[in-house]
Design a protein around this motif. Sequence first.
Motif, PDB file in Angstrom:
ATOM      1  N   ARG A 177     -23.875 -14.971 -22.834  1.00 13.46           N
ATOM      2  CA  ARG A 177     -22.989 -14.043 -22.444  1.00 13.46           C
ATOM      3  C   ARG A 177     -21.846 -13.535 -23.540  1.00 13.46           C
ATOM      4  O   ARG A 177     -20.769 -13.565 -23.182  1.00 13.46           O
ATOM      5  N   THR A 178     -22.142 -13.381 -24.662  1.00 14.00           N
ATOM      6  CA  THR A 178     -21.081 -12.946 -25.713  1.00 14.00           C
ATOM      7  C   THR A 178     -21.841 -11.682 -26.170  1.00 14.00           C
ATOM      8  O   THR A 178     -23.152 -11.567 -26.412  1.00 14.00           O
ATOM      9  N   ARG A 179     -20.895 -10.692 -26.700  1.00 19.71           N
ATOM     10  CA  ARG A 179     -21.162  -9.474 -27.323  1.00 19.71           C
ATOM     11  C   ARG A 179     -21.956  -9.921 -28.725  1.00 19.71           C
ATOM     12  O   ARG A 179     -22.994  -9.074 -28.895  1.00 19.71           O
ATOM     13  N   ASP A 180     -21.691 -10.846 -29.440  1.00 22.35           N
ATOM     14  CA  ASP A 180     -22.154 -10.920 -30.863  1.00 22.35           C
ATOM     15  C   ASP A 180     -23.764 -11.508 -30.345  1.00 22.35           C
ATOM     16  O   ASP A 180     -24.685 -10.945 -31.174  1.00 22.35           O
ATOM     17  N   ALA A 181     -23.801 -12.501 -29.301  1.00 20.98           N
ATOM     18  CA  ALA A 181     -25.287 -13.037 -29.071  1.00 20.98           C
ATOM     19  C   ALA A 181     -26.388 -11.954 -28.497  1.00 20.98           C
ATOM     20  O   ALA A 181     -27.270 -11.753 -28.755  1.00 20.98           O
ATOM     21  N   ILE A 182     -25.435 -11.023 -27.497  1.00 19.09           N
ATOM     22  CA  ILE A 182     -26.392  -9.863 -27.172  1.00 19.09           C
ATOM     23  C   ILE A 182     -26.787  -8.809 -28.375  1.00 19.09           C
ATOM     24  O   ILE A 182     -27.972  -8.531 -28.271  1.00 19.09           O
ATOM     25  N   GLN A 183     -26.004  -8.763 -29.074  1.00 14.90           N
ATOM     26  CA  GLN A 183     -26.196  -7.824 -30.436  1.00 14.90           C
ATOM     27  C   GLN A 183     -27.205  -8.383 -30.902  1.00 14.90           C
ATOM     28  O   GLN A 183     -28.138  -7.675 -31.555  1.00 14.90           O
ATOM     29  N   PRO A 207     -20.746  -7.083 -17.976  1.00 13.38           N
ATOM     30  CA  PRO A 207     -19.834  -6.029 -18.929  1.00 13.38           C
ATOM     31  C   PRO A 207     -19.903  -6.500 -20.348  1.00 13.38           C
ATOM     32  O   PRO A 207     -20.159  -5.386 -21.050  1.00 13.38           O
ATOM     33  N   GLU A 208     -20.344  -7.502 -20.768  1.00 14.03           N
ATOM     34  CA  GLU A 208     -20.692  -7.754 -22.290  1.00 14.03           C
ATOM     35  C   GLU A 208     -22.016  -7.083 -22.619  1.00 14.03           C
ATOM     36  O   GLU A 208     -22.236  -6.357 -23.629  1.00 14.03           O
ATOM     37  N   THR A 209     -23.032  -7.103 -21.871  1.00 11.75           N
ATOM     38  CA  THR A 209     -24.222  -6.376 -22.031  1.00 11.75           C
ATOM     39  C   THR A 209     -24.113  -4.920 -21.842  1.00 11.75           C
ATOM     40  O   THR A 209     -25.006  -4.221 -22.746  1.00 11.75           O
ATOM     41  N   LEU A 210     -23.506  -4.629 -21.073  1.00 12.38           N
ATOM     42  CA  LEU A 210     -23.348  -2.922 -20.978  1.00 12.38           C
ATOM     43  C   LEU A 210     -22.439  -2.479 -22.010  1.00 12.38           C
ATOM     44  O   LEU A 210     -22.814  -1.333 -22.612  1.00 12.38           O
ATOM     45  N   ASP A 211     -21.495  -3.290 -22.506  1.00 15.92           N
ATOM     46  CA  ASP A 211     -20.768  -2.839 -23.810  1.00 15.92           C
ATOM     47  C   ASP A 211     -21.567  -2.679 -24.864  1.00 15.92           C
ATOM     48  O   ASP A 211     -21.568  -1.442 -25.820  1.00 15.92           O
ATOM     49  N   VAL A 212     -22.509  -3.629 -24.998  1.00 20.35           N
ATOM     50  CA  VAL A 212     -23.513  -3.448 -26.258  1.00 20.35           C
ATOM     51  C   VAL A 212     -24.220  -2.303 -26.373  1.00 20.35           C
ATOM     52  O   VAL A 212     -24.710  -1.523 -27.167  1.00 20.35           O
ATOM     53  N   LEU A 213     -24.991  -2.293 -24.963  1.00 16.08           N
ATOM     54  CA  LEU A 213     -25.913  -1.375 -24.810  1.00 16.08           C
ATOM     55  C   LEU A 213     -25.351   0.249 -24.904  1.00 16.08           C
ATOM     56  O   LEU A 213     -25.861   1.232 -25.339  1.00 16.08           O
ATOM     57  N   GLU A 214     -23.991   0.368 -24.407  1.00 15.51           N
ATOM     58  CA  GLU A 214     -23.417   1.689 -24.493  1.00 15.51           C
ATOM     59  C   GLU A 214     -23.153   1.955 -25.899  1.00 15.51           C
ATOM     60  O   GLU A 214     -23.374   3.466 -26.401  1.00 15.51           O
ATOM     61  N   ARG A 215     -22.949   0.981 -26.770  1.00 13.56           N
ATOM     62  CA  ARG A 215     -22.640   1.383 -28.318  1.00 13.56           C
ATOM     63  C   ARG A 215     -23.845   1.381 -29.232  1.00 13.56           C
ATOM     64  O   ARG A 215     -23.661   2.234 -29.794  1.00 13.56           O
TER      65      ARG A 215
END
Length: 254
Positions: A177-183, A207-215
Amino acid sequence: MRYLLLTLFCLLAGAAHAAPAKAYMSIIIDDLGQSSERDSRTLALPGPVTLAIMPDTPHATDFARQAHKAGSTVILHMPMDPATGPYAWHPELTLTELASRLDAALAKVPYAAGINNHMGSRMTAQREPMAWLMAELQRRHLFFVDSRTSAATVAAAKAQALDLAHVSRDVFLDDVRTRDAIQAQLQQGVELARRQGSAVLIGHPYPETLDVLEREMPRLKSQGIELIGLQQMIAERGNQAMPAHGKHGRYSNR
């Protein structure tokens, strides 16, 4: 003439080994129904997303109705061993009890077009219950998504044996669950879709997943990826196993 024939042969050979002409991706978000804020944010993602709603959550029924009204695909996120709770399937339960729990779970998640397993590493390895489930889904005109929480799963193989509409998950987005890993996981899905023609991704409303997907979802088209709904993905795959899950379109665990 020989040169022309050799050139033509090389071109045809290259085309035969080229990447698929189209690259499709479907995204499923699991564990919905727990938080109205996260549910609403997931529903607002910029593209088709399948919403997997857990039956034993406070907002399951209301969110299923809201999502259906918004035109989104709703599926039941069915708890399976080692998951616990009143709806969870366990290997020691009778088929009668499994049927009762499935009925109750579907009643909590109206408009479900199909189901996928929540957890289930033990349960999806059980041949008799999985065969029964696929026959029951066929009877109800529902599809199945094998979340592949275990390499020992026989669920998709049992679905394929009945020609039940189904797909299997290719990539988990957010085990880390980090933005870099999800990206990085999303990019793995992009590369897989380009290579084999399609990829099915599963994530959670973190929140981290949704941040990445929204972007990133609006940028997928520029990477040659077409986001499609799960029903279209099922049609595209035609109930065939992907290379990581079997050979020649058939699942390994039969």
